[in-house]
Design an enzyme around this catalytic site. Structure first.
Site, PDB file in Angstrom:
ATOM      1  N   SER A   1     -12.846   2.865   5.036  1.00 11.14           N
ATOM      2  CA  SER A   1     -13.562   4.083   4.676  1.00 11.14           C
ATOM      3  C   SER A   1     -12.619   5.271   4.768  1.00 11.14           C
ATOM      4  CB  SER A   1     -14.762   4.315   5.602  1.00 11.14           C
ATOM      5  OG  SER A   1     -15.431   5.506   5.243  1.00 11.14           O
TER       6      SER A   1
ATOM      7  N   LEU B   1     -17.562  -5.336   3.341  1.00 10.60           N
ATOM      8  CA  LEU B   1     -18.687  -4.502   2.923  1.00 10.60           C
ATOM      9  C   LEU B   1     -18.919  -4.580   1.418  1.00 10.60           C
ATOM     10  CD1 LEU B   1     -18.003  -1.323   5.107  1.00 10.60           C
ATOM     11  CD2 LEU B   1     -19.138  -3.465   5.729  1.00 10.60           C
TER      12      LEU B   1
ATOM     13  N   TYR C   1       0.812  -1.218   0.000  1.00 10.49           N
ATOM     14  CA  TYR C   1       0.000   0.000   0.000  1.00 10.49           C
ATOM     15  C   TYR C   1       0.846   1.269   0.000  1.00 10.49           C
ATOM     16  CZ  TYR C   1      -3.551  -3.346   1.614  1.00 10.49           C
ATOM     17  OH  TYR C   1      -4.381  -4.414   1.757  1.00 10.49           O
TER      18      TYR C   1
ATOM     19  N   GLN D   1      -5.980 -14.061   6.023  1.00  8.17           N
ATOM     20  CA  GLN D   1      -6.798 -12.914   5.615  1.00  8.17           C
ATOM     21  C   GLN D   1      -7.309 -13.150   4.196  1.00  8.17           C
ATOM     22  OE1 GLN D   1      -5.911  -8.376   4.478  1.00  8.17           O
ATOM     23  NE2 GLN D   1      -5.415  -8.821   6.620  1.00  8.17           N
TER      24      GLN D   1
END
Length: 266
Positions: free
Chosen positions: A223, A182, A62, A153
């Site tokens: 988010s 989500l 990331y 994961q």
């Protein structure tokens, strides 16, 4: 209501260490699934900590480690963790995962061997894997590792329940960490989900997070919105009834949010 679950709830991993059940994910999010960096990443972590989160999920991939606080092959894994420790400005990492099985058998086994050495050096407390299918887990377990993976994961939600992998992990006392719980919002308009949100007067995100928690998963919602980050913690004042849990669990259609199953690598 299940009195056992709260924002401070943890699971005990197979090495005795505890891990918070709710985490803030720091991977791709928002339009284009961009990875938050700089002040954006810092704000997300600040809002999360203020809301009570104590579990932050990130990766070298990331490229935002410095903002919020693995290479594969033995030597490069050792160096990668040292780099991460420097960026996080800490003497140890709580949990480090083999990010994926993609580089192949030799590379992933050497990477895991290096992670075990880093645990012995007390630079990592716990280690695990990510995006591992059952064949990848069996491959690792067949080497009789000194340290069993604490977590795997994988993408898990009602439309991709991963029952075979989940069952194998339960059998071997490996905790499931659910990323994309989500569905990146792609299933928020599902009629079944909408009916359940009305019944409990909760948002789609809150229902899906609670579904994961009641399945004993570590849940990793993402988010970039402060209000959503806070609202995602409001999942402890209700319990989804067993009938509704089963209804959600029967929605499985092998739906992958990215359009590509990262665990399909050999």
């Amino acid at each position: 209501m299940n009195p056992k679950l709260s924002l401070s709830s943890t699971a005990t991993m197979n090495n005795g260490h505890k891990i918070p059940l709710l985490a803030i994910g720091m991977g791709g999010m928002g339009q284009g699934h961009s990875t938050p960096k700089g002040k954006t990443a810092q704000d997300i972590v600040l809002w999360a900590l203020e809301s009570g989160y104590r579990h932050i999920d990130t990766a070298t991939l990331y490229q935002n480690e410095e903002d919020i606080g693995i290479d594969q092959l033995y030597e490069s894994t050792l160096k990668s963790v040292e780099t991460s420790l420097s960026k996080f400005q800490t003497s140890y990492l709580d949990l480090v995962l083999v990010h994926s099985p993609k580089p192949g058998t030799q590379n992933r086994l050497e990477c895991y061997k290096a992670l075990q050495e880093l645990v012995r050096q007390e630079k990592i407390k716990s280690i695990g894997v990510s995006n591992y299918r059952v064949n990848h887990l069996k491959e690792l377990m067949d080497t009789n590792p000194e340290i069993i993976p604490t977590v795997n994961q994988i993408e898990v939600h009602p439309w991709h329940t991963r029952k075979e992998i989940v069952s194998y992990c339960i059998e071997h006392n490996i905790i499931i960490e659910a990323f994309s719980p989500l569905t990146r919002g792609k299933k928020f308009n599902d009629p079944t989900l909408i009916e359940i949100t009305k019944k409990y007067n909760k948002s789609p995100a809150q229902i899906l997070i609670r579904w994961g928690l009641q399945n004993n998963f570590i849940v990793l919602p993402k988010s970039m919105n402060k209000e959503h980050i806070v609202n995602n913690t409001n999942v402890y004042d209700f319990e989804i009834e067993q009938e509704d849990m089963e209804t959600l669990g029967n929605l499985d259609e092998s739906f992958i949010t990215t359009g590509k199953d990262a665990s399909n690598w050999d």
